[in-house]
Design an enzyme around this catalytic site. Structure first.
Site, PDB file in Angstrom:
ATOM      1  N   ASP A 100       0.842  -1.195   0.000  1.00 24.49           N
ATOM      2  CA  ASP A 100       0.000   0.000   0.000  1.00 24.49           C
ATOM      3  C   ASP A 100       0.875   1.242   0.000  1.00 24.49           C
ATOM      4  O   ASP A 100       2.096   1.154   0.112  1.00 24.49           O
ATOM      5  CB  ASP A 100      -0.899   0.001   1.238  1.00 24.49           C
ATOM      6  CG  ASP A 100      -0.091  -0.056   2.519  1.00 24.49           C
ATOM      7  OD1 ASP A 100       0.327   1.013   2.990  1.00 24.49           O
ATOM      8  OD2 ASP A 100       0.136  -1.167   3.046  1.00 24.49           O
ATOM      9  N   ASP A 156       0.658   3.595   2.383  1.00 26.43           N
ATOM     10  CA  ASP A 156       0.448   4.169   3.705  1.00 26.43           C
ATOM     11  C   ASP A 156      -0.711   5.169   3.585  1.00 26.43           C
ATOM     12  O   ASP A 156      -1.603   4.965   2.780  1.00 26.43           O
ATOM     13  CB  ASP A 156       1.744   4.794   4.245  1.00 26.43           C
ATOM     14  CG  ASP A 156       1.790   4.820   5.763  1.00 26.43           C
ATOM     15  OD1 ASP A 156       1.379   3.816   6.381  1.00 26.43           O
ATOM     16  OD2 ASP A 156       2.228   5.820   6.339  1.00 26.43           O
TER      17      ASP A 156
END
Length: 290
Positions: free
Chosen positions: A208, A210
């Site tokens: 991802d 973040d």
């Protein structure tokens, strides 16, 4: 010395086709029980040992992972080269979910974990200026590129305590520091591997962006798991390629990993606690004359 490759990671990493003589082995250490039993076997003529960092079924939080016991168990099993496979968030636009990054530096922001094998009665200070093994990291880079995944060679891993994900302010702070990825398990694992004189490398699987990314939703478990599962086959391919790249007897490491304790012990011989010496027999016996 015989080369033995250890792998610490998630469940998708140790489900390796072709692992001969596969057996789950229970290991007791002076630092308690590791996260789980260790899957041992032989792959391409090289002994392997796989340990689920969070235990099968993911029962340990990042804080409660028994890091000392995990590293001690690997050392007791004769592991010479230890590869960590970890899910991380990206702190840079160029490092996209699905990419791999081979870590070469850490910023340790953890605060609730036992970070050393040493203690009162036997004090040791080990340098972690260069916390990973350059030779093993290079092998991981080569193996990763062979899987077809996008690989970034070198980067800084911020280890946070968790189990919550970052606030946006924290994420922006770490970006300002120049960090590349963020995770919850990189430390103290790397520090302990250095104390145990193991060659250590970390393959960070990016799941991802973040929470800093303006076009990226706040991180959630479902997203992390979904990307991690997609990456699992690439991680297995990487691990499967390592024995061919690392064949041969284990030798003294040019990065200094195998002699990290040469000048680390501070306690004078006549002041060393006998119980601590016994406890540290596997980890530091080489320099304690045990």
């Amino acid at each position: 010395m015989e080369r033995v490759i250890g792998v610490i990671g998630g469940s998708g990493v140790y489900q390796i086709d072709g692992l001969e003589g596969a057996e789950w082995v229970t290991v007791d250490t002076p630092f308690g029980a590791p996260s789980d039993a260790v899957l041992t076997g032989t792959l391409d003529g090289v002994r392997m040992a796989f340990l689920p960092r969070h235990g099968r079924g993911h029962v340990h939080t990042p804080t409660t992972v028994p890091y000392r016991a995990n590293i001690a168990a690997m050392k007791q099993l004769g592991v010479t080269d230890l590869v960590a496979v970890s899910a991380v968030g990206s702190l840079k636009e160029a490092y996209a979910p699905g990419d791999f990054l081979i870590v070469d530096q850490y910023i340790d922001r953890t605060f609730a974990r036992e970070k050393t094998f040493f203690g009162p009665g036997l004090v040791g200070h080990v340098s972690v200026a260069h916390p990973v093994c350059s030779r093993l990291s290079a092998a991981c880079t080569q193996a990763a590129r062979g899987t077809g995944v996008t690989v970034h060679e070198g980067g800084t891993y911020v280890a946070m305590e968790g189990p919550q994900f970052s606030t946006k302010a924290e994420s922006e702070l770490y970006r300002h520091w120049g960090a590349d990825v963020i995770g919850m398990t990189g430390m103290p694992e790397a520090k302990l591997a250095r104390e145990a004189e193991l060659c250590y490398a970390c393959v960070a699987m990016i799941t991802d962006y973040d929470c800093w990314h303006p076009e990226h939703d706040a991180v959630d478990v479902a997203q992390v798991v979904a990307v991690a599962q997609k990456n699992a086959s690439k991680a297995r391919d990487l691990v499967t390629a390592l024995p061919a790249l690392l064949k041969g007897e284990a030798e003294a490491c040019a990065s200094g990993c195998t002699h990290a304790l040469d000048s680390a012990i501070m306690t004078a011989p006549d002041g060393r606690d006998a119980q601590m010496k016994e406890k540290l027999k596997t980890i530091a016996g080489r320099v304690l004359d045990l």
